[in-house]
Scaffold this motif. Sequence first.
Motif, mmCIF file in Angstrom:
data_model
loop_
_atom_site.group_PDB
_atom_site.id
_atom_site.type_symbol
_atom_site.label_atom_id
_atom_site.label_comp_id
_atom_site.label_asym_id
_atom_site.label_seq_id
_atom_site.Cartn_x
_atom_site.Cartn_y
_atom_site.Cartn_z
ATOM 1 N N SER A 74 -14.757 2.398 -27.667
ATOM 2 C CA SER A 74 -14.612 3.289 -26.433
ATOM 3 C C SER A 74 -13.602 2.703 -25.563
ATOM 4 O O SER A 74 -13.353 1.604 -25.622
ATOM 5 N N VAL A 75 -13.028 3.503 -24.661
ATOM 6 C CA VAL A 75 -12.025 2.848 -23.829
ATOM 7 C C VAL A 75 -12.340 1.768 -23.026
ATOM 8 O O VAL A 75 -11.559 1.033 -22.995
ATOM 9 N N LEU A 76 -13.631 1.838 -22.572
ATOM 10 C CA LEU A 76 -14.041 0.778 -21.615
ATOM 11 C C LEU A 76 -14.850 -0.265 -22.445
ATOM 12 O O LEU A 76 -15.440 -1.239 -21.778
ATOM 13 N N GLU B 74 -21.935 -0.196 -29.492
ATOM 14 C CA GLU B 74 -21.115 -1.172 -28.762
ATOM 15 C C GLU B 74 -22.021 -1.845 -27.802
ATOM 16 O O GLU B 74 -21.803 -3.090 -27.533
ATOM 17 N N TYR B 75 -23.096 -1.422 -26.887
ATOM 18 C CA TYR B 75 -24.053 -2.005 -26.299
ATOM 19 C C TYR B 75 -24.813 -3.111 -26.946
ATOM 20 O O TYR B 75 -24.744 -4.176 -26.651
ATOM 21 N N PHE C 75 -16.318 -3.695 -20.352
ATOM 22 C CA PHE C 75 -17.650 -4.044 -20.367
ATOM 23 C C PHE C 75 -17.856 -5.502 -21.205
ATOM 24 O O PHE C 75 -18.703 -6.274 -20.838
ATOM 25 N N GLU C 76 -17.308 -5.613 -22.299
ATOM 26 C CA GLU C 76 -17.435 -6.959 -22.954
ATOM 27 C C GLU C 76 -16.992 -8.021 -22.387
ATOM 28 O O GLU C 76 -17.618 -8.894 -22.111
ATOM 29 N N ASP C 77 -15.781 -7.876 -21.331
ATOM 30 C CA ASP C 77 -15.212 -8.863 -20.388
ATOM 31 C C ASP C 77 -16.317 -9.184 -19.359
ATOM 32 O O ASP C 77 -16.586 -10.390 -19.094
ATOM 33 N N CYS C 78 -16.958 -8.308 -18.935
ATOM 34 C CA CYS C 78 -17.637 -8.286 -17.725
ATOM 35 C C CYS C 78 -19.123 -8.894 -18.300
ATOM 36 O O CYS C 78 -19.697 -9.742 -17.538
ATOM 37 N N TRP C 79 -19.257 -8.686 -19.332
ATOM 38 C CA TRP C 79 -20.598 -9.304 -19.926
ATOM 39 C C TRP C 79 -20.452 -10.874 -20.262
ATOM 40 O O TRP C 79 -21.150 -11.862 -20.038
ATOM 41 N N LYS C 80 -19.237 -11.009 -20.596
ATOM 42 C CA LYS C 80 -18.748 -12.557 -21.043
ATOM 43 C C LYS C 80 -18.846 -13.374 -19.634
ATOM 44 O O LYS C 80 -19.078 -14.515 -19.746
ATOM 45 N N ASN C 81 -18.432 -12.896 -18.660
ATOM 46 C CA ASN C 81 -18.215 -13.639 -17.490
ATOM 47 C C ASN C 81 -19.158 -13.288 -16.530
ATOM 48 O O ASN C 81 -19.409 -13.840 -15.258
ATOM 49 N N GLY C 82 -20.562 -12.603 -16.797
ATOM 50 C CA GLY C 82 -21.509 -12.601 -16.290
ATOM 51 C C GLY C 82 -21.459 -11.417 -14.968
ATOM 52 O O GLY C 82 -22.306 -11.735 -13.937
ATOM 53 N N VAL D 257 -24.018 3.231 -21.250
ATOM 54 C CA VAL D 257 -24.281 3.908 -22.435
ATOM 55 C C VAL D 257 -24.897 5.409 -22.135
ATOM 56 O O VAL D 257 -24.376 6.078 -22.733
ATOM 57 N N GLU D 258 -25.721 5.441 -21.163
ATOM 58 C CA GLU D 258 -26.225 6.894 -20.725
ATOM 59 C C GLU D 258 -25.056 7.746 -20.251
ATOM 60 O O GLU D 258 -25.145 8.958 -20.420
ATOM 61 N N LYS D 259 -24.078 7.067 -19.680
ATOM 62 C CA LYS D 259 -23.103 7.875 -19.139
ATOM 63 C C LYS D 259 -21.837 8.061 -20.150
ATOM 64 O O LYS D 259 -20.950 8.950 -19.845
ATOM 65 N N GLY D 260 -22.057 7.637 -21.337
ATOM 66 C CA GLY D 260 -21.052 7.787 -22.304
ATOM 67 C C GLY D 260 -19.977 6.934 -22.420
ATOM 68 O O GLY D 260 -18.827 7.165 -22.984
ATOM 69 N N ARG D 261 -20.033 5.923 -21.490
ATOM 70 C CA ARG D 261 -18.929 5.191 -21.150
ATOM 71 C C ARG D 261 -18.617 4.215 -22.458
ATOM 72 O O ARG D 261 -17.387 4.011 -22.933
ATOM 73 N N ILE D 262 -19.663 3.592 -23.225
ATOM 74 C CA ILE D 262 -19.821 2.950 -24.429
ATOM 75 C C ILE D 262 -20.617 3.520 -25.313
ATOM 76 O O ILE D 262 -21.893 4.025 -24.786
ATOM 77 N N THR D 263 -20.845 3.330 -26.626
ATOM 78 C CA THR D 263 -21.674 3.834 -27.407
ATOM 79 C C THR D 263 -22.971 2.917 -27.519
ATOM 80 O O THR D 263 -22.823 1.764 -27.142
ATOM 81 N N GLN D 264 -23.862 3.076 -28.126
ATOM 82 C CA GLN D 264 -25.092 2.450 -28.197
ATOM 83 C C GLN D 264 -25.186 1.138 -29.097
ATOM 84 O O GLN D 264 -25.274 0.037 -28.847
#
Length: 133
Positions: A5-7, A38-39, A11-18, A29-36
């Motif tokens: 997914s484009v984002l 990928e989540y 989201f991976e970076d945001c998760w890594k840096n908290g 996921v609900e909004k379709g920005r990333i897939t389940q």
Amino acid sequence: MENRSVLFGFFEDCWKNGTVLTVEMRKAVEKGRITQAEYDEITAKERGKRTRIKNREGNGMQEMTREQLQEQLQIEIYKSISLQEELNQKNKERAEYKALYTFAEKKREELQEQLNAAHSANEGHSEPVPVTE
């Protein structure tokens, strides 16, 4: 390289840096920005911890690099877009309810007029007049 997914990277970076919460990830996921999938992949990794660095005055302010500021801006933009989408959805639902209410109100007025006409016509007669729909 897999299709992502484009984002996904964001989201991976945001998760890594908290800087993103699990609930925000679920919303993505609900909004379709990333897939389940990928989540699941992102949240399986260890989530980073945000730390606040106090400046010399000790007031809790953090001096941020340009990259950190850009990252925070991206996060705020994403949150703003999400809130705007929710607001648009609520406004759409409100408009639908308003249209339904208007229709029901007009129908009620029509039926009231028919009832009044029937009462007026019935004043001189002893038999009731049926109301037509």
